[in-house]
Scaffold this active site. Structure first.
Site, PDB file in Angstrom:
ATOM      1  N   LYS A  82      -8.350  -2.624   0.851  1.00 26.11           N
ATOM      2  CA  LYS A  82      -8.375  -1.662   1.950  1.00 26.11           C
ATOM      3  C   LYS A  82      -9.227  -0.437   1.627  1.00 26.11           C
ATOM      4  CE  LYS A  82      -5.938  -3.946   4.910  1.00 26.11           C
ATOM      5  NZ  LYS A  82      -6.623  -4.597   6.052  1.00 26.11           N
ATOM      6  N   HIS A 103     -10.597  -3.942  12.537  1.00 29.24           N
ATOM      7  CA  HIS A 103      -9.459  -4.522  11.846  1.00 29.24           C
ATOM      8  C   HIS A 103      -8.908  -5.615  12.753  1.00 29.24           C
ATOM      9  CE1 HIS A 103      -5.234  -4.026   9.948  1.00 29.24           C
ATOM     10  NE2 HIS A 103      -5.987  -4.783   9.186  1.00 29.24           N
ATOM     11  N   ARG A 129       2.219 -11.831  -1.064  1.00 27.23           N
ATOM     12  CA  ARG A 129       0.862 -12.055  -0.554  1.00 27.23           C
ATOM     13  C   ARG A 129       0.156 -13.138  -1.359  1.00 27.23           C
ATOM     14  NH1 ARG A 129      -1.310  -9.115   4.031  1.00 27.23           N
ATOM     15  NH2 ARG A 129       0.103  -7.370   4.361  1.00 27.23           N
ATOM     16  N   ARG A 133       0.831  -1.199   0.000  1.00 25.78           N
ATOM     17  CA  ARG A 133       0.000   0.000   0.000  1.00 25.78           C
ATOM     18  C   ARG A 133       0.868   1.252   0.000  1.00 25.78           C
ATOM     19  NH1 ARG A 133      -2.269   1.508   3.874  1.00 25.78           N
ATOM     20  NH2 ARG A 133      -1.314   0.211   5.485  1.00 25.78           N
ATOM     21  N   ASP A 137      -9.269 -10.762   9.098  1.00 27.75           N
ATOM     22  CA  ASP A 137      -8.792  -9.379   9.004  1.00 27.75           C
ATOM     23  C   ASP A 137      -9.842  -8.289   9.226  1.00 27.75           C
ATOM     24  OD1 ASP A 137      -6.444  -7.749   8.484  1.00 27.75           O
ATOM     25  OD2 ASP A 137      -7.416  -7.147   6.634  1.00 27.75           O
ATOM     26  N   SER A 150       1.042  -5.765  12.889  1.00 27.25           N
ATOM     27  CA  SER A 150       1.964  -6.733  12.304  1.00 27.25           C
ATOM     28  C   SER A 150       3.004  -7.172  13.321  1.00 27.25           C
ATOM     29  CB  SER A 150       2.652  -6.112  11.087  1.00 27.25           C
ATOM     30  OG  SER A 150       3.549  -7.017  10.504  1.00 27.25           O
ATOM     31  N   LYS A 166      -1.257 -12.184  15.661  1.00 26.72           N
ATOM     32  CA  LYS A 166      -2.707 -12.215  15.480  1.00 26.72           C
ATOM     33  C   LYS A 166      -3.153 -13.407  14.625  1.00 26.72           C
ATOM     34  CE  LYS A 166      -4.520  -9.399  12.525  1.00 26.72           C
ATOM     35  NZ  LYS A 166      -5.046  -8.220  11.797  1.00 26.72           N
ATOM     36  N   THR A 167      -2.502 -13.591  13.479  1.00 21.23           N
ATOM     37  CA  THR A 167      -2.897 -14.675  12.578  1.00 21.23           C
ATOM     38  C   THR A 167      -2.628 -16.032  13.213  1.00 21.23           C
ATOM     39  OG1 THR A 167      -2.444 -13.302  10.637  1.00 21.23           O
ATOM     40  CG2 THR A 167      -2.533 -15.680  10.298  1.00 21.23           C
TER      41      THR A 167
END
Length: 532
Positions: free
Chosen positions: A197, A217, A320, A55, A255, A236, A240-241
């Site tokens: 996004k 988020h 990604r 991004r 997400d 990041s 979390k994942t």
């Protein structure tokens, strides 16, 4: 019908130049045929996005119209662009489209149809159409027949390059949100995360303003027996994942979610995961989701064997993969749970090594840490960083939030209070010293703390008050060493701990004073209180 629909958006086109709601197989076939990408040996479509491999926050704009002028939180995140500059860029996008074959995807944002919005994505690339198809909630056949006009249209023109002097942009690329015209322009960048996004940012405006739904988020999983849900917030590097992908839980989404009065739901229909350094052993769910129907961005593949090398970062460290949620074995395919979250967990990777591994938050403390969104960058991650650097991202997703942080914070407080939701702050960072001296808290202990929070067992333990950080800290947790729960006790040099902890506490206060002026006094008082 499609010709009339495109005409509604100002695009003059013909049937033979338009591909509408194609299946993934057709889009993959077209992408390969047109030279947009290559099939990897695992079946995934692999594309390279050129100059933009992530991004570009400085290229994001919101059209300043009378309808939203007093609502948007203008600043470094929500940068205004004039209606005149927007109209000029939109006209060039439409002219650009008129000379090219277009791919049209009719999708939905929001698995709970009471709060969903229809998004039509129009793009010149079959690969971006595949991304949109897999990442949005896919309409049923009946919904597609009765789709009508979209609530918002996304026009993605990656091959059109802007002139900053003419268009008053910062570069040749721009992402522009127009809430009045209900149009999103994504120009000059092929990185499809901008589409994702931009839609999320739009929902982050619509859900609170029009539906009183809190957009988040976060990741979310569910107990398959009790159907109790847990929401994980975290920037990041916080885990979390990893922590939300538990074998004994079902994944609702990884997400983006909405918290309604009686449900929590996935805003998306797919997942967009980092691929750097993944193996079948470390990330089995993602690994097995990379197959035919998935689209990889900037993942290096061998020229002859077509095998992906996830350790090769020559294109970017931000490789990604996008895939539909049904590629995850334990996913909740409906994308929603018929109850509000039982537990909220804020994850922070404190590289200073001074925050407790787990603490319980009341409503005001939850609002404070939600609005603060703290974690740490560690030495070596960026050039010039010699010691841990704090990162404060409001709502754990500041770049995507069009409204003032207090709007979202107040909604979180209301929903926690209404639902009796339990909230915890879990530090997945360092213990026994700061980064370079201490060690990372073991994942097996963090998992036990998460499980104790989800089950409520942690609440049966004795708690002590951390005066400096203003936190309630348990003195015990099943299967976790008691000494770990008191961060000061793990430091050999107690004076060094006090000095470092005082430094971080002051950073919290300074951040809130400088960047969160709208925070209420009651919420502000629930944050850290330096002792020096």
């Amino acid at each position: 019908m499609i010709i009339e629909e495109l005409a509604h958006y100002g695009i003059a086109h013909t049937d033979d130049m338009t591909w509408i709601d194609c299946s993934p197989a057709v889009l993959i076939e077209k992408a390969v045929d047109r030279g947009e990408g290559t099939l990897a040996s695992n079946g995934a479509l692999c594309v390279e996005t050129g100059q933009y491999t992530g991004r570009s926050p400085k290229d994001r704009f919101v059209v300043d119209t009378p309808e939203v002028h007093d609502t948007i939180a203008w600043g470094e995140v929500n940068v205004p662009i004039s209606k005149e500059d927007y109209a000029r860029i939109k006209a060039e996008v439409i002219a650009h489209f008129s000379e090219r074959r277009l791919f049209v995807v009719h999708g939905i944002a929001g698995a709970d149809r009471r709060y969903s919005r229809k998004f039509c994505v129009i793009t010149e690339l079959a690969s971006q159409a595949l991304f949109a198809h897999q990442m949005l909630v896919r309409p049923t056949d009946e919904e597609l027949v009765n789709y009508g006009l979209a609530d918002f249209v996304v026009m993605a023109a990656p091959k059109l390059k802007l002139d900053p002097e003419v268009h008053h942009t910062h570069s040749e690329a721009a992402v522009i949100l127009n809430f009045t015209e209900k149009v999103i322009l994504v120009v000059g960048t092929q990185y499809s995360g901008e589409i994702k996004k931009a839609i999320f940012s739009t929902m982050n405006y619509l859900l609170p303003v029009e539906d009183h739904v809190l957009p988040m988020h976060c990741s979310c999983n569910m107990n398959p027996t009790s159907h109790g849900t847990t929401v994980f917030f975290g920037l990041s590097g916080t885990g979390k994942t990893t922590l939300s992908a538990a074998e004994n839980r079902k994944l609702i989404g990884d997400d983006e979610h909405g918290w309604a009065e009686d449900s929590v739901f996935n805003i998306e229909g797919g997942c967009y995961a980092k691929t750097i350094n993944i193996t079948e052993e470390t990330e089995p769910q993602i690994w097995h989701a990379i197959k035919f129907g998935s689209i990889c961005e900037n993942v290096v593949i061998d020229k002859w064997s077509r095998k992906a090398d996830y350790f090769d970062t020559s294109l970017t460290e931000n490789g990604r993969v996008a895939y539909p949620v049904e590629f995850i074995d334990n996913a909740v395919l409906a994308g929603k749970a018929k109850r509000t979250p039982d537990v909220v967990i804020f994850l922070t990777a404190d590289a200073f090594g001074v925050l407790p591994p787990i603490s319980k938050l009341d409503k005001n403390a939850a609002m404070y840490h939600f609005m603060t969104g703290f974690t740490s960058k560690v030495a070596g991650t960026e050039r010039g960083i010699k010691e841990p650097q704090p990162t404060f991202s409001s709502l754990f997703g500041e770049p995507f939030m069009p409204l003032d942080p207090m709007v979202y914070g107040q909604m979180l407080g209301e929903k926690i209070e209404h639902g009796g939701t339990r909230v915890y702050l879990i530090n997945t960072g360092w213990t026994g010293g700061s980064y370079g001296t201490g060690e990372r808290i073991k994942l097996k202990y963090t998992r036990k703390m998460v499980e104790a929070a989800q089950s409520g067992i942690i609440d049966d333990c004795e708690f002590v008050h951390d005066e400096r950080f203003n936190l309630e800290v348990p003195t015990g947790c099943p299967d976790v060493p008691a000494e770990l729960l008191d961060p000061r006790s793990t430091w050999a040099d107690k004076d060094a701990y006090d000095e470092t902890a005082e430094k971080l506490a002051r950073m919290f206060v300074e951040n809130a004073d400088k960047r969160l002026q709208s925070m209420s006094d009651e919420v502000r008082a629930a944050g850290p209180h330096p002792l020096g």
